[in-house]
Design an enzyme around this catalytic site. Structure first.
Site, PDB file in Angstrom:
ATOM      1  N   PRO A  35     -10.581  -3.369  -0.054  1.00 37.34           N
ATOM      2  CA  PRO A  35      -9.497  -3.739   0.858  1.00 37.34           C
ATOM      3  C   PRO A  35      -9.929  -3.579   2.307  1.00 37.34           C
ATOM      4  O   PRO A  35     -10.431  -2.528   2.691  1.00 37.34           O
ATOM      5  CB  PRO A  35      -8.383  -2.749   0.509  1.00 37.34           C
ATOM      6  CG  PRO A  35      -8.728  -2.228  -0.843  1.00 37.34           C
ATOM      7  CD  PRO A  35     -10.213  -2.253  -0.934  1.00 37.34           C
ATOM      8  N   CYS A  87      -8.440  -4.443   6.255  1.00 37.47           N
ATOM      9  CA  CYS A  87      -7.369  -4.948   7.109  1.00 37.47           C
ATOM     10  C   CYS A  87      -7.878  -6.110   7.963  1.00 37.47           C
ATOM     11  O   CYS A  87      -8.961  -6.038   8.541  1.00 37.47           O
ATOM     12  CB  CYS A  87      -6.843  -3.836   7.999  1.00 37.47           C
ATOM     13  SG  CYS A  87      -5.963  -2.547   7.097  1.00 37.47           S
ATOM     14  N   TYR A 142      -4.130   8.286   5.507  1.00 35.42           N
ATOM     15  CA  TYR A 142      -2.805   7.685   5.494  1.00 35.42           C
ATOM     16  C   TYR A 142      -1.816   8.597   4.761  1.00 35.42           C
ATOM     17  O   TYR A 142      -2.175   9.703   4.345  1.00 35.42           O
ATOM     18  CB  TYR A 142      -2.882   6.267   4.938  1.00 35.42           C
ATOM     19  CG  TYR A 142      -3.765   5.379   5.795  1.00 35.42           C
ATOM     20  CD1 TYR A 142      -3.527   5.263   7.168  1.00 35.42           C
ATOM     21  CD2 TYR A 142      -4.864   4.709   5.262  1.00 35.42           C
ATOM     22  CE1 TYR A 142      -4.345   4.486   7.980  1.00 35.42           C
ATOM     23  CE2 TYR A 142      -5.690   3.931   6.074  1.00 35.42           C
ATOM     24  CZ  TYR A 142      -5.421   3.825   7.431  1.00 35.42           C
ATOM     25  OH  TYR A 142      -6.240   3.069   8.234  1.00 35.42           O
ATOM     26  N   LEU A 159     -21.606   1.991   2.885  1.00 39.25           N
ATOM     27  CA  LEU A 159     -22.969   1.644   3.303  1.00 39.25           C
ATOM     28  C   LEU A 159     -23.844   1.221   2.126  1.00 39.25           C
ATOM     29  O   LEU A 159     -25.002   1.612   2.014  1.00 39.25           O
ATOM     30  CB  LEU A 159     -23.603   2.817   4.070  1.00 39.25           C
ATOM     31  CG  LEU A 159     -22.937   3.166   5.400  1.00 39.25           C
ATOM     32  CD1 LEU A 159     -23.691   4.293   6.096  1.00 39.25           C
ATOM     33  CD2 LEU A 159     -22.841   1.950   6.321  1.00 39.25           C
TER      34      LEU A 159
END
Length: 385
Positions: A53, A55, A211, A330
């Site tokens: 995911p 943004c 979050y 990475l």
């Protein structure tokens, strides 16, 4: 004399040219674990490559746009097995920025259905990550400075387990009361119902990267003294309640993931031992895979960035808990990803920035690993032989 190679026994006196062609084909002997399929409940992933995911800061009032269709769709044509949509807010106040995708109202569903139909048509599985940003909400997009927005700048008051901000100089969030916590639980439940209607086949609960759910997990951001704070059991309380609410709407035959930050990379914070304990509980409650990331909770974190720096966390959770894991961070090379899954350090490899650099990296990885995969028929004449 006979020589064993894999599942084959060769008679050294027999000329290899007399053996069936498939027996001496390099593609018979060389197989890529990264490009092997994986079944999770009723879903079969064609390979172990997942788009993480990411943004896009390109939504309007939570609505997806053609940007999301092209962004997600191109990764589906690019060879990935699972495309997980960016952190999608379960409520307006749960958005990271005003431009985040949302699923807090039924009107959001139609465009997402169209995107998911295209992803599925390319042989990929559409997934969604449901999220609430908590105290890290109400910030501008990266190209607008990633700055905290107040109400005069189309921002809003943020919420958190405790009234402590991510930065010391920002307006502190509102500490959620019990009615506020119940609203968050209901928001996740209703968003899950809409996700099912929109055609997603994998759902991930976002409990990482600082979050809201991560804020409840960590003692560095959760200073509550009620049943949602203090002990490990109390700090995981909200996540388990949300999991139960999500499961009440999500089909039992479809995969359910949870993304966690395995460590806060800060003294006194959430750590890998707690992640293993949590993952054991999540497995017992029916979670299919732990998407293992790290960090994001506090600004003073110290992350030793290097290739594969998060893979050991996924490996420990996989081996000590006995649950499927996804590795992130990475990972940029075909051989690197192949080694991770081939050595049983994780079951899936999730790619973020690498897929931004090259939406078709999956097809190129297949070539590098000598795996013969199907290209989109429109592109087949350009297939690398």
């Amino acid at each position: 004399m006979f020589v064993k190679y894999g599942n084959l026994n060769f008679n050294c006196k027999q000329s290899l040219v007399n053996l069936p062609l498939i027996s001496i084909s390099k593609h018979y002997f060389m197989s890529s674990k990264l490009f092997s399929s994986l079944q999770i409940k009723s879903i079969t992933l064609k390979n172990r490559i997942v788009i993480s995911p990411m943004c896009q800061y390109s939504a309007q009032d939570g609505f997806a746009t053609d940007w999301h269709l092209v962004h997600l769709g191109s990764r589906a044509t690019g060879g990935a097995a699972l495309i997980i949509q960016e952190a999608t807010a379960v409520s307006p106040e749960g958005r990271i920025s005003p431009e985040d995708l949302g699923l807090w109202k039924d009107e959001h569903i139609e465009k997402l259905q169209s995107i998911n139909h295209f992803i599925s048509s390319q042989g990929a599985i559409p997934g969604i990550q449901l999220a609430h940003a908590g105290r890290k909400a109400s910030v501008s997009s990266p190209w607008n400075g990633n700055k905290k927005l107040d109400e005069s700048q189309v921002g809003w008051n943020t919420v958190a387990p405790s009234a402590v901000g991510y930065h010391d100089d920002e307006k502190p969030p509102i500490s959620l009361d019990l009615s506020g916590i119940q609203k968050v639980i209901v928001d996740f439940k209703l968003a899950t119902k809409r996700a099912k209607l929109a055609g997603y086949k994998v759902l991930e609960i976002h409990a990482a990267h600082g979050y809201l759910l991560h804020q409840f997990l960590s003692p560095l951001s959760n200073f509550r003294t009620d049943s949602y704070g203090g002990s490990f059991e109390n700090r995981i309380h909200l996540l388990l309640e949300i999991l139960e609410a999500v499961q009440s709407e999500w089909p039992a035959d479809l995969p359910l993931f949870v993304r966690i930050s395995a460590t806060d990379w800060a003294e006194g914070g959430w750590n890998i031992e707690e992640s293993i304990r949590l993952s054991t509980i999540l497995k017992d409650k029916g979670v299919d895979l732990i998407d293992v990331s790290s960090g994001g909770l506090v600004s003073h974190q110290k992350i030793p960035l290097e290739p594969n720096y998060q893979v050991p966390f996924a490996e420990r959770i996989k081996n000590e808990v006995g649950i499927l894991t996804g590795a992130v961070g990475l990972i940029t090379e075909a051989s690197q990803a192949e080694s991770i899954v081939n050595s049983a350090k994780a079951d899936l490899v999730l790619f973020a920035r690498e897929s931004l650099r090259n939406p078709y990296f999956g097809l190129h990885f297949a070539k590098a690993l000598e795996a013969d995969v199907q290209w989109p028929k429109q592109y087949d004449r350009a297939k690398i032989k």
